[in-house]
Write a protein that holds these residues in place. Structure first.
Motif, PDB file in Angstrom:
ATOM      1  N   SER A   4      29.728  26.349 -31.814  1.00  0.00           N
ATOM      2  CA  SER A   4      30.080  24.950 -31.571  1.00  0.00           C
ATOM      3  C   SER A   4      31.192  24.845 -30.527  1.00  0.00           C
ATOM      4  CB  SER A   4      30.516  24.303 -32.884  1.00  0.00           C
ATOM      5  OG  SER A   4      31.035  23.034 -32.663  1.00  0.00           O
ATOM      6  N   THR A   7      29.526  25.501 -27.077  1.00  0.00           N
ATOM      7  CA  THR A   7      28.756  24.394 -26.521  1.00  0.00           C
ATOM      8  C   THR A   7      29.673  23.275 -26.049  1.00  0.00           C
ATOM      9  OG1 THR A   7      28.366  23.460 -28.728  1.00  0.00           O
ATOM     10  CG2 THR A   7      26.640  24.886 -27.817  1.00  0.00           C
ATOM     11  N   HIS A   8      30.783  23.058 -26.743  1.00  0.00           N
ATOM     12  CA  HIS A   8      31.736  22.030 -26.296  1.00  0.00           C
ATOM     13  C   HIS A   8      32.432  22.442 -24.995  1.00  0.00           C
ATOM     14  CE1 HIS A   8      31.161  20.161 -30.229  1.00  0.00           C
ATOM     15  NE2 HIS A   8      31.578  19.065 -29.624  1.00  0.00           N
ATOM     16  N   LYS A  38      19.778  13.382 -22.418  1.00  0.00           N
ATOM     17  CA  LYS A  38      19.896  14.840 -22.555  1.00  0.00           C
ATOM     18  C   LYS A  38      21.171  15.324 -21.874  1.00  0.00           C
ATOM     19  CE  LYS A  38      17.270  16.866 -24.330  1.00  0.00           C
ATOM     20  NZ  LYS A  38      17.224  17.174 -25.769  1.00  0.00           N
ATOM     21  N   GLU A  41      24.034  14.594 -24.104  1.00  0.00           N
ATOM     22  CA  GLU A  41      24.085  15.582 -25.189  1.00  0.00           C
ATOM     23  C   GLU A  41      24.715  16.890 -24.710  1.00  0.00           C
ATOM     24  OE1 GLU A  41      20.314  16.092 -27.197  1.00  0.00           O
ATOM     25  OE2 GLU A  41      19.909  13.952 -27.040  1.00  0.00           O
ATOM     26  N   GLN A  44      28.415  16.467 -24.327  1.00  0.00           N
ATOM     27  CA  GLN A  44      29.081  16.342 -25.623  1.00  0.00           C
ATOM     28  C   GLN A  44      29.029  17.636 -26.435  1.00  0.00           C
ATOM     29  OE1 GLN A  44      27.168  12.915 -27.399  1.00  0.00           O
ATOM     30  NE2 GLN A  44      28.555  11.504 -26.359  1.00  0.00           N
ATOM     31  N   SER A  46      26.235  19.226 -27.673  1.00  0.00           N
ATOM     32  CA  SER A  46      25.228  19.243 -28.737  1.00  0.00           C
ATOM     33  C   SER A  46      24.574  20.621 -28.819  1.00  0.00           C
ATOM     34  CB  SER A  46      24.166  18.178 -28.482  1.00  0.00           C
ATOM     35  OG  SER A  46      23.116  18.309 -29.417  1.00  0.00           O
ATOM     36  N   SER A  48      21.771  21.314 -30.133  1.00  0.00           N
ATOM     37  CA  SER A  48      20.313  21.230 -30.204  1.00  0.00           C
ATOM     38  C   SER A  48      19.635  21.184 -28.835  1.00  0.00           C
ATOM     39  CB  SER A  48      19.908  19.994 -31.010  1.00  0.00           C
ATOM     40  OG  SER A  48      20.316  18.822 -30.347  1.00  0.00           O
TER      41      SER A  48
END
Length: 84
Positions: A4, A7-8, A38, A41, A44, A46, A48
């Motif tokens: 996490s 990804t951030h 997308k 995302e 942010q 995300s 996924s």
């Protein structure tokens, strides 16, 4: 390092690069062949989002990914966590 956090960090870097190049989200999304949602995302962080979408955005920004060993946060970075 937690995925996490990664990804951030990537999302933050994508946003910074987009802004530095003067692109609006819709412009970069069009260049990358992804939807604006997308791209949001991705920015942010995300978890996924597919690697394909990330790769399209990286290519549209003229950038590449380089893997480096994770490092411990600096005192300033830790301090920032408590100021949010």
């Amino acid at each position: 390092m937690n995925f996490s956090v990664l990804t951030h960090k990537i999302g933050s870097q994508v946003r910074s690069m987009r802004l530095n190049r003067g692109y609006k989200q819709a412009e970069l999304a069009r260049l990358a062949g992804v939807t604006r949602q997308k791209l949001i995302e991705i920015e942010q962080g995300s978890p996924s989002v597919s690697m394909s979408a990330y790769a399209r955005v990286f290519a549209a920004l003229g950038s590449e990914v380089k893997l480096v060993p994770a490092s411990l946060p600096t005192l300033d970075e830790v301090d920032d966590l408590f100021n949010e």
